[in-house]
Design an enzyme around this catalytic site. Structure first.
Site, PDB file in Angstrom:
ATOM      1  N   HIS A  50       0.851  -1.182   0.000  1.00 12.28           N
ATOM      2  CA  HIS A  50       0.000   0.000   0.000  1.00 12.28           C
ATOM      3  C   HIS A  50       0.899   1.249   0.000  1.00 12.28           C
ATOM      4  CE1 HIS A  50       0.562  -0.990   4.347  1.00 12.28           C
ATOM      5  NE2 HIS A  50       0.991   0.255   4.302  1.00 12.28           N
TER       6      HIS A  50
HETATM    7  C1  T46 Z   1       3.009   0.734   6.897  1.00 11.99           C
HETATM    8  C2  T46 Z   1       3.761  -0.521   7.163  1.00 11.99           C
HETATM    9  C3  T46 Z   1       5.237  -0.280   7.316  1.00 11.99           C
HETATM   10  C4  T46 Z   1      -4.096  -0.489  13.609  1.00 11.99           C
HETATM   11  O1  T46 Z   1      -5.184  -0.720  14.172  1.00 11.99           O
HETATM   12  N1  T46 Z   1      -3.358   0.592  14.003  1.00 11.99           N
HETATM   13  C5  T46 Z   1      -2.166   0.888  13.415  1.00 11.99           C
HETATM   14  O2  T46 Z   1      -1.516   1.879  13.803  1.00 11.99           O
HETATM   15  C6  T46 Z   1      -1.687   0.050  12.359  1.00 11.99           C
HETATM   16  C7  T46 Z   1      -0.361   0.355  11.651  1.00 11.99           C
HETATM   17  C8  T46 Z   1      -2.434  -1.022  11.983  1.00 11.99           C
HETATM   18  N2  T46 Z   1      -3.615  -1.289  12.608  1.00 11.99           N
HETATM   19  C9  T46 Z   1      -4.386  -2.478  12.237  1.00 11.99           C
HETATM   20  C10 T46 Z   1      -4.967  -2.431  10.835  1.00 11.99           C
HETATM   21  C11 T46 Z   1      -4.970  -3.892  10.410  1.00 11.99           C
HETATM   22  O3  T46 Z   1      -6.153  -4.512  10.888  1.00 11.99           O
HETATM   23  O4  T46 Z   1      -3.484  -3.593  12.233  1.00 11.99           O
HETATM   24  C12 T46 Z   1      -3.796  -4.486  11.173  1.00 11.99           C
HETATM   25  C13 T46 Z   1      -2.572  -4.756  10.308  1.00 11.99           C
HETATM   26  O5  T46 Z   1      -2.267  -3.555   9.563  1.00 11.99           O
HETATM   27  P1  T46 Z   1      -1.692  -3.596   8.068  1.00 11.99           P
HETATM   28  O6  T46 Z   1      -2.262  -4.758   7.342  1.00 11.99           O
HETATM   29  O7  T46 Z   1      -1.891  -2.234   7.454  1.00 11.99           O
HETATM   30  O8  T46 Z   1      -0.137  -3.847   8.353  1.00 11.99           O
HETATM   31  P2  T46 Z   1       1.087  -3.813   7.340  1.00 11.99           P
HETATM   32  O9  T46 Z   1       2.202  -4.480   8.038  1.00 11.99           O
HETATM   33  O10 T46 Z   1       0.722  -4.304   5.986  1.00 11.99           O
HETATM   34  O11 T46 Z   1       1.435  -2.224   7.200  1.00 11.99           O
HETATM   35  C14 T46 Z   1       1.877  -1.501   8.324  1.00 11.99           C
HETATM   36  C15 T46 Z   1       1.178  -0.139   8.389  1.00 11.99           C
HETATM   37  O12 T46 Z   1      -0.243  -0.323   8.343  1.00 11.99           O
HETATM   38  C16 T46 Z   1       1.576   0.774   7.253  1.00 11.99           C
HETATM   39  O13 T46 Z   1       1.176   2.094   7.532  1.00 11.99           O
HETATM   40  O14 T46 Z   1       3.515   1.643   6.262  1.00 11.99           O
HETATM   41  O15 T46 Z   1       3.288  -1.293   8.282  1.00 11.99           O
END
Ligand code: T46
Length: 133
Positions: A50
């Site tokens: 993303h």
């Molecule tokens: C990024 C990379 C480096 C939250 O509730 N609060 C938060 O602050 C974050 C970051 C995530 N979440 C929840 C949202 C999803 O249900 O945690 C779950 C996993 O998040 P996501 O699938 O977006 O995780 P990554 O590892 O793909 O991405 C993350 C960050 O979201 C993103 O901003 O730049 O790490």
């Protein structure tokens, strides 16, 4: 602007070990509003895929390593994060992917805003369209 921008984090080492301090607008080039960390990532799993419209972040591999792919809509570059004395700066409008996490990888992320799902662009074609407009 180069795709890969590292921020050197001064460490305070002595015979007990090492310490790195993180301070808004001192060694971190923004106000820290949120901190999270990725750990226990399973073998072969990739994350990210993303971009963010506004968010700025700094990624610090406090333990272990992983490979990051950054893409600005025109070009992409891969970089290994494996040095806890260096953070990778992720500006807005960069597509990011995280691959090849080592078993011991703990990736600390400093962010300049609270969590906001509406800031995410999760479709690569939509990201490229927004880059062009
Ligand atoms: C990024 C990379 C480096 C939250 O509730 N609060 C938060 O602050 C974050 C970051 C995530 N979440 C929840 C949202 C999803 O249900 O945690 C779950 C996993 O998040 P996501 O699938 O977006 O995780 P990554 O590892 O793909 O991405 C993350 C960050 O979201 C993103 O901003 O730049 O790490």
């Amino acid at each position: 602007m180069p795709l890969i921008q590292f921020v050197d984090l001064q460490w305070h080492g002595d015979n007990r070990g090492s310490l790195v301090a993180l301070e808004s607008h001192k060694n971190i080039p923004f106000s820290i509003e949120r901190v999270y960390y990725l750990f226990n990532t399973k073998e072969g799993v990739s994350r990210g895929f993303h971009a963010h419209r506004e968010l700025k972040q700094l990624l610090i591999p406090v333990s272990g390593k992983c490979r990051i792919r950054l893409d600005n809509g025109t070009e992409s570059e891969d970089v290994w994060l494996d040095n806890p004395q260096q953070g990778l700066l992720l500006d807005a409008m960069l597509w990011r992917e995280m691959h090849d996490f080592s078993e011991d990888c703990v990736l600390l992320v400093l962010a300049n805003t609270h969590y906001d799902e509406s800031d995410y662009i999760r479709d690569y074609q939509a990201f490229q369209n927004e880059c062009r407009s």
